[in-house]
Design an enzyme around this catalytic site. Sequence first.
Site, short mmCIF file in Angstrom:
data_model
loop_
_atom_site.label_atom_id
_atom_site.label_comp_id
_atom_site.label_asym_id
_atom_site.label_seq_id
_atom_site.Cartn_x
_atom_site.Cartn_y
_atom_site.Cartn_z
CB SER A 213 40.99 53.71 56.74
OG SER A 213 41.26 54.11 55.40
CE1 TYR B 234 44.81 49.83 56.36
CE2 TYR B 234 43.32 51.03 55.08
CZ TYR B 234 44.35 51.11 56.13
OH TYR B 234 44.60 52.22 56.72
N1 LIG Z 1 48.94 57.20 56.66
C1 LIG Z 1 47.46 56.87 55.95
O1 LIG Z 1 47.34 57.32 54.86
C2 LIG Z 1 46.43 56.36 56.99
C3 LIG Z 1 45.06 56.82 56.37
C4 LIG Z 1 44.00 56.09 57.18
C5 LIG Z 1 44.45 55.13 58.24
N2 LIG Z 1 45.73 55.03 58.63
C6 LIG Z 1 45.92 54.16 59.87
O2 LIG Z 1 46.49 54.98 61.00
C7 LIG Z 1 47.45 54.07 61.67
C8 LIG Z 1 48.62 54.37 61.70
O3 LIG Z 1 49.47 54.47 60.43
P1 LIG Z 1 50.55 55.35 60.07
O4 LIG Z 1 50.22 56.03 58.86
O5 LIG Z 1 50.96 56.55 61.09
O6 LIG Z 1 51.61 54.63 59.59
P2 LIG Z 1 53.02 54.01 60.38
O7 LIG Z 1 53.37 52.86 59.77
O8 LIG Z 1 53.90 54.95 60.95
O9 LIG Z 1 52.38 53.66 61.86
C9 LIG Z 1 51.96 52.05 61.97
C10 LIG Z 1 52.38 51.71 63.32
O10 LIG Z 1 52.00 50.49 63.85
C11 LIG Z 1 53.11 49.37 64.11
N3 LIG Z 1 52.61 48.12 64.03
C12 LIG Z 1 52.54 47.48 62.70
N4 LIG Z 1 52.08 46.21 63.20
C13 LIG Z 1 52.29 46.15 64.71
C14 LIG Z 1 52.11 45.00 65.58
N5 LIG Z 1 51.72 43.71 65.09
N6 LIG Z 1 52.22 45.30 66.84
C15 LIG Z 1 52.54 46.47 67.38
N7 LIG Z 1 52.76 47.45 66.49
C16 LIG Z 1 52.48 47.27 65.19
C17 LIG Z 1 54.22 50.05 63.07
O11 LIG Z 1 55.63 49.51 63.84
C18 LIG Z 1 54.00 51.33 63.08
O12 LIG Z 1 54.78 52.20 63.83
C19 LIG Z 1 47.42 52.54 60.91
O13 LIG Z 1 46.30 51.81 61.65
C20 LIG Z 1 46.79 52.97 59.41
O14 LIG Z 1 45.96 52.25 58.92
C21 LIG Z 1 46.75 55.53 57.91
#
Ligand SMILES: NC(=O)c1ccc[n+]([C@@H]2O[C@H](COP(=O)([O-])OP(=O)(O)OC[C@H]3O[C@@H](n4cnc5c(N)ncnc54)[C@H](O)[C@@H]3O)[C@@H](O)[C@H]2O)c1
Length: 258
Positions: A150, A165
Site C-alpha cells: 500500500s 497497517y
Molecule cells: N482499497 C484501498 O484503498 C486499498 C489501498 C491499498 C491497498 N489495499 C489492499 O488491497 C487488498 C484488498 O483490499 P480491497 O480494497 O479489495 O478490500 P476488500 O475488503 O474487498 O478485500 C479484502 C478481502 O480480504 C478478505 N480477508 C480478510 N481477512 C482474511 C483472512 N484472514 N483470510 C482470508 N481472507 C481474508 C476479505 O474477506 C475480503 O474479501 C488489501 O490487502 C488492502 O489492504 C487496499
Amino acid sequence: MGFNTGVGTRTAVVTGASSLKGIGFHTGLRFAREGWAVALLDINERGLEQAKAALLQEVPDAQAATYVIDVTDPDAVNRVAEAVAASDLPPVGALCNIAGIPSPSSFFDLKLPEWERVMAVNLTAPFLLSQAFVPQMIKGGYGRVVNMSSVTAQHGGGVFSKTSYAAAKAGVLGLTRGMARELAEHGITVNAVAPGVVDTDIRVGSDEETEQALAAAVPLRRQARPEEIAALFVWLSCEDSGYITGITHSINGGTYIA
Ligand SMILES: NC(=O)c1ccc[n+]([C@@H]2O[C@H](COP(=O)([O-])OP(=O)(O)OC[C@H]3O[C@@H](n4cnc5c(N)ncnc54)[C@H](O)[C@@H]3O)[C@@H](O)[C@H]2O)c1
C-alpha cells in the site's frame, strides 16, 4: 491483444477474492478473461460463492474453484495448497496475495491483539501462502508471486490505515525483496503492488463525504478503480513481465511520487 503468458493454461491463486467491489475479485476476473484458470481464496464463504457465480457469468468457460480459508492459519494454507495440487486445475503459475485488513486505530489506542491480527493477515499470510505454493511453481517450471502492499507503507498512513497497517504493508516490501532474491535462481519473480486509495468496501463505515475527500486529495482527483489494480497484478503474473522482480509497483494517481 491480451497478455502473453506463453506457457499454456495455468492457474492463478488469488486471495481476498470474495467482494464483488474488491481488488481480489477483479484480479480473478481479469485472469479468467486472459485465459487463466483461477483458484479464489477467502474467509467469507457466501461472498466467495457469489464471486464465483459473478465471474462465471462474465466468463462462462472459465475454470474457477473456490477455497474458504483463513489465510493466517498455516495448516489451512497447506491443506488448500494440497487440494489445489490434487484438483483438476492446471498447474499453479501465479500467486496473488491480496487478502488484507485495515487498521484505523491511532498509535496510543492500538492494542496488541489488533497489531497481531493486522500483521497476520497482511504480512504473515503472504509468507505462508508463498511457502505453500512456490514449490508447485518450481515443479511446474513457471512462477510469479505478487504481494499486496500500500502507499501507506511508503508515506506512513491515512484515515483508515494507521501505524500497524503501515508497518505490515512495509513488511510486505521486505518480504517481496527477500523472496525475489532467494527465488530468482528458480526463475520465480516476486513483486509488490502499492496502491493509493482504491474504490472498494475496505473502509468499513466510511461515508460519502470522507470518500470524496480521499479522492480530492489525490493529484489525479479520483480514487483508483479495482480493475486498474487488478490489471497490474495480472500483468506482473504474465510472461511479458518476466524480467521484473523485487520491485514495488506504485499505482496511486500521483499521491506518492519517488
Ligand atoms: N482499497 C484501498 O484503498 C486499498 C489501498 C491499498 C491497498 N489495499 C489492499 O488491497 C487488498 C484488498 O483490499 P480491497 O480494497 O479489495 O478490500 P476488500 O475488503 O474487498 O478485500 C479484502 C478481502 O480480504 C478478505 N480477508 C480478510 N481477512 C482474511 C483472512 N484472514 N483470510 C482470508 N481472507 C481474508 C476479505 O474477506 C475480503 O474479501 C488489501 O490487502 C488492502 O489492504 C487496499
